[in-house]
Every structure is written in C-alpha cells, then in structure tokens.
Design a protein around this motif. Structure first.
Motif, mmCIF file in Angstrom:
data_model
loop_
_atom_site.group_PDB
_atom_site.id
_atom_site.type_symbol
_atom_site.label_atom_id
_atom_site.label_comp_id
_atom_site.label_asym_id
_atom_site.label_seq_id
_atom_site.Cartn_x
_atom_site.Cartn_y
_atom_site.Cartn_z
ATOM 1 N N ARG A 134 39.753 44.060 37.290
ATOM 2 C CA ARG A 134 39.249 44.357 38.637
ATOM 3 C C ARG A 134 39.317 43.132 39.539
ATOM 4 O O ARG A 134 38.948 43.199 40.713
ATOM 5 C CB ARG A 134 37.798 44.851 38.565
ATOM 6 N N ASP A 135 39.738 42.003 39.013
ATOM 7 C CA ASP A 135 39.786 40.751 39.760
ATOM 8 C C ASP A 135 40.846 40.842 40.856
ATOM 9 O O ASP A 135 42.039 40.925 40.580
ATOM 10 C CB ASP A 135 40.100 39.598 38.803
ATOM 11 N N GLN A 136 40.405 40.818 42.099
ATOM 12 C CA GLN A 136 41.323 40.940 43.217
ATOM 13 C C GLN A 136 41.724 39.579 43.792
ATOM 14 O O GLN A 136 42.293 39.495 44.876
ATOM 15 C CB GLN A 136 40.693 41.799 44.323
ATOM 16 N N SER A 137 41.403 38.502 43.080
ATOM 17 C CA SER A 137 41.779 37.167 43.534
ATOM 18 C C SER A 137 43.290 37.003 43.452
ATOM 19 O O SER A 137 43.974 37.784 42.787
ATOM 20 C CB SER A 137 41.103 36.109 42.665
ATOM 21 N N PRO A 138 43.847 35.983 44.093
ATOM 22 C CA PRO A 138 45.310 35.810 44.073
ATOM 23 C C PRO A 138 45.850 35.275 42.769
ATOM 24 O O PRO A 138 47.052 35.090 42.629
ATOM 25 C CB PRO A 138 45.540 34.793 45.206
ATOM 26 N N TRP A 139 44.986 35.049 41.776
ATOM 27 C CA TRP A 139 45.468 34.526 40.509
ATOM 28 C C TRP A 139 46.195 35.603 39.729
ATOM 29 O O TRP A 139 45.905 36.781 39.853
ATOM 30 C CB TRP A 139 44.299 33.995 39.674
ATOM 31 N N PRO A 140 47.138 35.212 38.884
ATOM 32 C CA PRO A 140 47.814 36.214 38.047
ATOM 33 C C PRO A 140 46.804 36.946 37.179
ATOM 34 O O PRO A 140 45.838 36.359 36.701
ATOM 35 C CB PRO A 140 48.765 35.366 37.181
ATOM 36 N N PRO A 141 47.018 38.242 36.924
ATOM 37 C CA PRO A 141 46.051 39.019 36.147
ATOM 38 C C PRO A 141 45.887 38.527 34.719
ATOM 39 O O PRO A 141 44.868 38.759 34.098
ATOM 40 C CB PRO A 141 46.610 40.436 36.194
ATOM 41 N N ASN A 142 46.894 37.832 34.190
ATOM 42 C CA ASN A 142 46.767 37.346 32.816
ATOM 43 C C ASN A 142 45.676 36.292 32.679
ATOM 44 O O ASN A 142 45.296 35.929 31.576
ATOM 45 C CB ASN A 142 48.097 36.775 32.324
ATOM 46 N N LEU A 143 45.162 35.779 33.805
ATOM 47 C CA LEU A 143 44.061 34.827 33.732
ATOM 48 C C LEU A 143 42.734 35.530 33.486
ATOM 49 O O LEU A 143 41.722 34.880 33.263
ATOM 50 C CB LEU A 143 43.979 33.988 35.017
ATOM 51 N N ASP A 144 42.712 36.871 33.589
ATOM 52 C CA ASP A 144 41.533 37.621 33.174
ATOM 53 C C ASP A 144 41.588 37.683 31.647
ATOM 54 O O ASP A 144 42.238 38.539 31.065
ATOM 55 C CB ASP A 144 41.557 39.029 33.774
ATOM 56 N N LEU A 145 40.914 36.728 31.011
ATOM 57 C CA LEU A 145 41.058 36.585 29.568
ATOM 58 C C LEU A 145 40.557 37.805 28.809
ATOM 59 O O LEU A 145 41.105 38.163 27.777
ATOM 60 C CB LEU A 145 40.319 35.327 29.096
ATOM 61 N N GLY A 146 39.493 38.431 29.310
ATOM 62 C CA GLY A 146 38.974 39.610 28.633
ATOM 63 C C GLY A 146 39.996 40.727 28.592
ATOM 64 O O GLY A 146 40.240 41.337 27.544
ATOM 65 N N ALA A 147 40.609 41.016 29.749
ATOM 66 C CA ALA A 147 41.618 42.070 29.811
ATOM 67 C C ALA A 147 42.840 41.707 28.980
ATOM 68 O O ALA A 147 43.401 42.549 28.260
ATOM 69 C CB ALA A 147 42.020 42.332 31.268
ATOM 70 N N ALA A 148 43.253 40.440 29.058
ATOM 71 C CA ALA A 148 44.437 40.011 28.309
ATOM 72 C C ALA A 148 44.201 40.097 26.804
ATOM 73 O O ALA A 148 45.073 40.539 26.052
ATOM 74 C CB ALA A 148 44.809 38.583 28.709
#
Length: 229
Positions: A134-148
């Motif tokens: 759900r992170d809408q920040s400009p960072w790549p989604p792979n930085l959401d460690l939980g989701a990854a």
C-alpha cells in the motif's frame, strides 16, 4: 458430488440427468465419485453435506448473466464461500493452467502454497505469486520488505514442489491490484487465503478476498485452514 432440489417437481428428472452426466465426466477422468441428491435450501444442504463428509474442498459454480452480472457472485456460491469450514473453489472456467497466488504474509495466505502443493489438481500449472504494498511513496515496491518477503516465501515453496513460479510485488489497493494483475496475466485462477473463523464460527473473508471473489474474471480458490477446527 451433491445436487440440491428445492422441491420434487418437473425439473427433478433433469437434475438427476445432470448429476449423472457430471459424475460420469469425473469418473472418466479417473476420480472415484459418489453422488448425493438432497432436497432443501441449496446453500444449507451443500454446507451440511460438506460438514458431514469432512470435505477438504467445496467446488461451486459462479452464477452470472450478461456483461455486468457475469462479474458478480451468485447468492448460493457467496453463502458457501462465507460459511464453509473448508476451502472453496468458485469456478468460472474449465482450466487452471495459469494461477495467480496472492499473499500478504498472514497465516491465512501462508496456507495457499501449501494447499496448491498438496493438491494433484494443479499439477502442470504455472504460478505468479504477487504481494501488494500500500506504500504510495516513490520508492520501488521491493523496498516494502514485508510484501517482498511474503512473495518470496510463497514462490520458493511452490518452486520446491515443482511448480514453475514467478514473483512480483505490486503497489496499490490490494483487491484492485490483484484483479487487474490476474486480468493482464490472463490467469485461469486466483488463489487467496481466508482469515479464519470469528467467535460466532462464521468466516470473515475480509474486504480484499471478498472483492477478489466478486470481481475476478477467472476462477477463485479461497484456501482455508481446517486443522484444529
């Protein structure tokens, strides 16, 4: 295999013929088939039969007519998905060659790759494991460690049991992202986990799983843990 007649009437013979035809198709595929014809309210009768035989999976069709109604879940199918204590497959197609597996790291979603690996029905299928951030920040989604981590764990488990598997982390509203990705991947099946049972012993699917079931353009498998219930 269960068929339900709400009353003995003109359609009774037709229902019996349909039951025999469906049983014959399953038997021709090498499955042992037992048929049951019950009279009563469809949802209640199917749930009672599933409970009585301790079913591990209930397979139901999706009711839909027209361009809009075809996206909606029929009342009987919806009741079974809500209340069944085992996994439920809502069928909207004949194949399951391409499976989208949606995980979020929860206990319910961790059951999905286990179920797929344990079932012979999905041998020969390819899988795409997705987790939605759900992170809408400009960072790549792979930085959401939980989701990854959730996606990686599920993909590794499927690969270990011989299922060719890809892995993706998406960004957005989970249900919409899952349905959109299943559509773009031409998926035959979306597999999601169920949350569990409430104190009233009724399944709460949660808004994500429910919206996927309602709006997915393909079959949907809701995996539910039954041990200890």
């Amino acid at each position: 295999m269960v068929a339900v007649d709400d009353a003995y009437g003109a359609a009774h013979a037709e229902l019996l013929a349909h039951l025999a035809e469906a049983a014959g198709s399953l038997a021709a595929a090498g499955l042992a088939v037992e048929t049951v014809l019950r009279v009563g309210r469809a949802g209640t009768a199917i749930l009672d039969e599933a409970s009585a035989c301790r079913a591990g999976l209930v397979v139901v069709g999706n009711r839909g007519r027209g361009r809009i109604e075809s996206m909606l879940l029929g009342s009987v199918s919806g009741e079974i998905v809500d209340r069944a204590r085992c996994s439920v497959l809502v069928v909207r197609g004949e194949r399951a060659d391409r499976i989208v597996v949606a995980v979020d790291g929860s206990a319910g979603s961790r059951e999905v790759p286990r179920f797929l690996c344990a079932s012979e029905a999905f041998e020969g299928s390819d899988a795409l494991v997705i987790s939605v951030s759900r992170d809408q920040s400009p960072w790549p989604p792979n930085l959401d460690l939980g989701a990854a981590r959730a996606a990686t764990r599920a993909a590794d488990q499927l690969r270990r049991c011989g299922v060719p598997t890809e892995r993706e982390v998406l960004v957005g509203e989970p249900a919409a992202a899952i349905v959109e990705r299943a559509t773009s991947a031409s998926a035959d099946l979306v597999a999601v986990g169920a949350r569990g049972l409430s104190r009233l012993r009724r399944l709460w699917l949660g808004s994500v799983a429910r919206n996927v079931i309602v709006y997915a353009p393909c079959s949907v498998l809701v995996v539910r843990r039954t041990s200890g219930e």
